[in-house]
Scaffold this active site. Structure first.
Site, PDB file in Angstrom:
ATOM      1  N   LYS A  86       0.820  -1.216   0.000  1.00 35.95           N
ATOM      2  CA  LYS A  86       0.000   0.000   0.000  1.00 35.95           C
ATOM      3  C   LYS A  86       0.854   1.267   0.000  1.00 35.95           C
ATOM      4  O   LYS A  86       0.436   2.308  -0.498  1.00 35.95           O
ATOM      5  CB  LYS A  86      -0.957  -0.019   1.177  1.00 35.95           C
ATOM      6  CG  LYS A  86      -2.051  -1.065   0.992  1.00 35.95           C
ATOM      7  CD  LYS A  86      -3.208  -0.841   1.933  1.00 35.95           C
ATOM      8  CE  LYS A  86      -4.409  -1.660   1.518  1.00 35.95           C
ATOM      9  NZ  LYS A  86      -4.201  -3.119   1.694  1.00 35.95           N
ATOM     10  N   GLU A 108     -10.507   6.332   2.764  1.00 34.56           N
ATOM     11  CA  GLU A 108     -11.342   5.324   3.385  1.00 34.56           C
ATOM     12  C   GLU A 108     -10.436   4.214   3.888  1.00 34.56           C
ATOM     13  O   GLU A 108      -9.342   4.015   3.359  1.00 34.56           O
ATOM     14  CB  GLU A 108     -12.325   4.741   2.358  1.00 34.56           C
ATOM     15  CG  GLU A 108     -11.765   3.595   1.487  1.00 34.56           C
ATOM     16  CD  GLU A 108     -10.661   4.010   0.501  1.00 34.56           C
ATOM     17  OE1 GLU A 108     -10.432   5.225   0.352  1.00 34.56           O
ATOM     18  OE2 GLU A 108     -10.016   3.110  -0.100  1.00 34.56           O
ATOM     19  N   SER A 376       2.066  -9.635  -0.712  1.00 36.20           N
ATOM     20  CA  SER A 376       1.632  -8.237  -0.634  1.00 36.20           C
ATOM     21  C   SER A 376       1.945  -7.582   0.700  1.00 36.20           C
ATOM     22  O   SER A 376       2.143  -6.373   0.760  1.00 36.20           O
ATOM     23  CB  SER A 376       0.128  -8.148  -0.923  1.00 36.20           C
ATOM     24  OG  SER A 376      -0.587  -9.046  -0.093  1.00 36.20           O
TER      25      SER A 376
HETATM   26  C1  PLP Z   1      -5.019  -4.167   1.346  1.00 38.15           C
HETATM   27  C2  PLP Z   1      -4.264  -5.399   1.164  1.00 38.15           C
HETATM   28  C3  PLP Z   1      -4.554  -6.307   0.119  1.00 38.15           C
HETATM   29  C4  PLP Z   1      -5.715  -6.141  -0.836  1.00 38.15           C
HETATM   30  O1  PLP Z   1      -5.650  -5.047  -1.667  1.00 38.15           O
HETATM   31  P1  PLP Z   1      -5.345  -5.115  -3.228  1.00 38.15           P
HETATM   32  O2  PLP Z   1      -5.730  -3.773  -3.717  1.00 38.15           O
HETATM   33  O3  PLP Z   1      -6.154  -6.221  -3.808  1.00 38.15           O
HETATM   34  O4  PLP Z   1      -3.888  -5.379  -3.370  1.00 38.15           O
HETATM   35  C5  PLP Z   1      -3.748  -7.421  -0.024  1.00 38.15           C
HETATM   36  N1  PLP Z   1      -2.729  -7.661   0.814  1.00 38.15           N
HETATM   37  C6  PLP Z   1      -2.427  -6.833   1.834  1.00 38.15           C
HETATM   38  C7  PLP Z   1      -1.285  -7.172   2.740  1.00 38.15           C
HETATM   39  C8  PLP Z   1      -3.180  -5.674   2.048  1.00 38.15           C
HETATM   40  O5  PLP Z   1      -2.865  -4.861   3.062  1.00 38.15           O
END
Ligand code: PLP
Length: 408
Positions: A86, A108, A376
């Site tokens: 993010k 948000e 992620s």
């Molecule tokens: C917010 C988040 C996601 C989901 O968001 P995407 O926009 O689909 O990438 C996935 N993994 C983590 C660790 C997150 O914080």
């Protein structure tokens, strides 16, 4: 030719007229940034200095040996500042806000991760910051609310509707239309009205650009497959963009929750429960009933339970360029367990969805093939949920003892 802001049938900008001027300004600033090579340089320098980029592509030797097929590589977005991909999006938007001369940001947040990232960015850039969060989520995600407030953000609990993410988005739009001159809305994923889906994906493309270079350096050639979890779709779009024009299979993994037939999931592109709709300013596949009312979604991972999905991914699904699968809550916990034990790495519950599908398929591929799992984020934030899932008795004792201290 498709219209600007559309991806096949999907996307667009269904916004009230008062926002037209603001969106035009944002589109122009984004177009300018894209054409200006010094913008991307400034962005990568900022990410190198503040968010540990480029993040490593870790070769998972033990997992690869365990499954006995493809060589498994993990793209380490968990090593970003604030612990997830993010940061790529919020820091990029921060630079645009600076260029537009605005002084206040709003956002948000559902689980609080995007709120955290935005509050962090606002503190660094010196912007005022207001975060909209459903009242239910404020109660569930106290640690994130605590840190957002400590970094100087105002967290506003939203009391409308189901008091969760979609209600927070509606409230953030309401704020924006009354504070257009000085405020920018930092949208958290590759959804919403144009130009957000494309712009957020562009900032996140830093993941795929790095990964494409790293895999060739480390493995000698491109991977056979790339896996990413799909909430709104930003980390998936980020890593996929490094490989879209190559002969690489792209796999998006949605939240299967209690199973696709249970009604308790968030599968929009691989299940049968979603249908086309226009909501929150854009057209995509939504989990909604016949009247267009949004359904309740469920996932063990709070970041994957959004009712919509990136219009760019809806288009890539139509074109069969990305294959969509799902992972259930219990499969996610098992994959997390294995990754911790074999590699000493704690993926976020969201990211663990991508690990599940990669683990199902790794042994089908030959030893000289590579696969990339986009991790992620880190799982430290999920300790309450993970400890509960493992039914850990000493964790329970710890929580009760801490509560007792406060009661004294
Ligand atoms: C917010 C988040 C996601 C989901 O968001 P995407 O926009 O689909 O990438 C996935 N993994 C983590 C660790 C997150 O914080």
């Amino acid at each position: 030719m498709t219209r600007k802001g559309f991806f096949g049938h999907w996307g667009g900008a269904y916004i009230p007229e008062v926002l037209h001027q603001t969106f035009r300004q944002l589109q122009e600033e984004y177009d300018k940034a894209r054409q200006d090579p010094s913008f991307w340089q400034e962005y990568t320098a900022l990410m190198a200095n503040y968010s540990c980029r480029p993040t490593p592509l870790t070769y998972a030797a033990n997992l690869s040996r365990h499954f006995g097929g493809a060589q498994i590589y993990i793209k380490r977005e968990d090593l970003n500042h604030t612990g997830a991909h993010k940061a790529n999006n919020v820091m990029g938007q921060g630079l645009l806000v600076q260029r537009m001369g605005k002084k206040r940001v709003i956002a948000e947040t559902g689980a609080g991760q995007h709120g955290m990232a935005t509050a962090t960015m606002a503190a660094k850039f010196g912007f005022a910051c207001t975060i909209y969060m459903g009242e239910v989520d404020v109660r569930r995600q106290r640690p994130n609310v605590f840190w957002m407030e400590k970094m100087g953000a105002t967290v506003v609990p939203v009391k409308d509707g189901s008091r969760t993410l979609k209600d927070a988005i509606n409230e953030a739009f309401r704020d924006w239309v009354t504070n257009l001159d000085d405020t920018h809305y930092v949208f958290g994923t590759a959804c919403g009205p144009a130009p957000f889906p494309e712009m957020v994906s562009w900032f996140q493309s830093i993941i795929g650009r790095e990964a494409a270079r790293q895999i060739v350096e480390q493995h000698g050639r491109l991977p056979a497959r790339v896996y990413a979890c799909v909430g709104g779709g930003s980390n998936a779009m980020g890593v996929f963009q490094g490989f879209l024009n190559d002969d690489v299979e792209l796999v998006g993994v949605e939240a299967g929750g209690h199973g696709l037939d249970s009604g308790l999931h968030a599968a929009r592109l691989c299940g049968r429960d979603a249908s086309p709709g226009v909501a929150q300013g854009y057209k995509t596949m939504f989990l909604q009933n016949d009247d267009g009312q949004m359904l309740e979604t469920h996932s063990v991972a709070a970041g994957l339970d959004y009712v919509g999905v990136s219009p760019i991914l809806s288009d890539l699904a139509d074109k069969k360029r990305v294959r969509f699968e799902s992972a259930t809550d219990s499969e996610v916990i098992a994959a997390l367990d294995l990754t911790m034990r074999l590699e000493g790495i704690i993926p976020a519950l969201e990211s663990s969805h991508a690990f599940v599908q990669a683990f199902k398929e790794a042994s089908d591929l030959p030893n000289n093939a590579a696969i990339i799992i986009n991790m992620s984020g880190r799982g430290d934030k999920d300790i309450f949920t993970i400890a509960h899932a493992f039914d850990d008795p000493s964790w329970k004792e710890f929580i009760i003892a801490r509560a007792d201290e406060y009661r004294k």
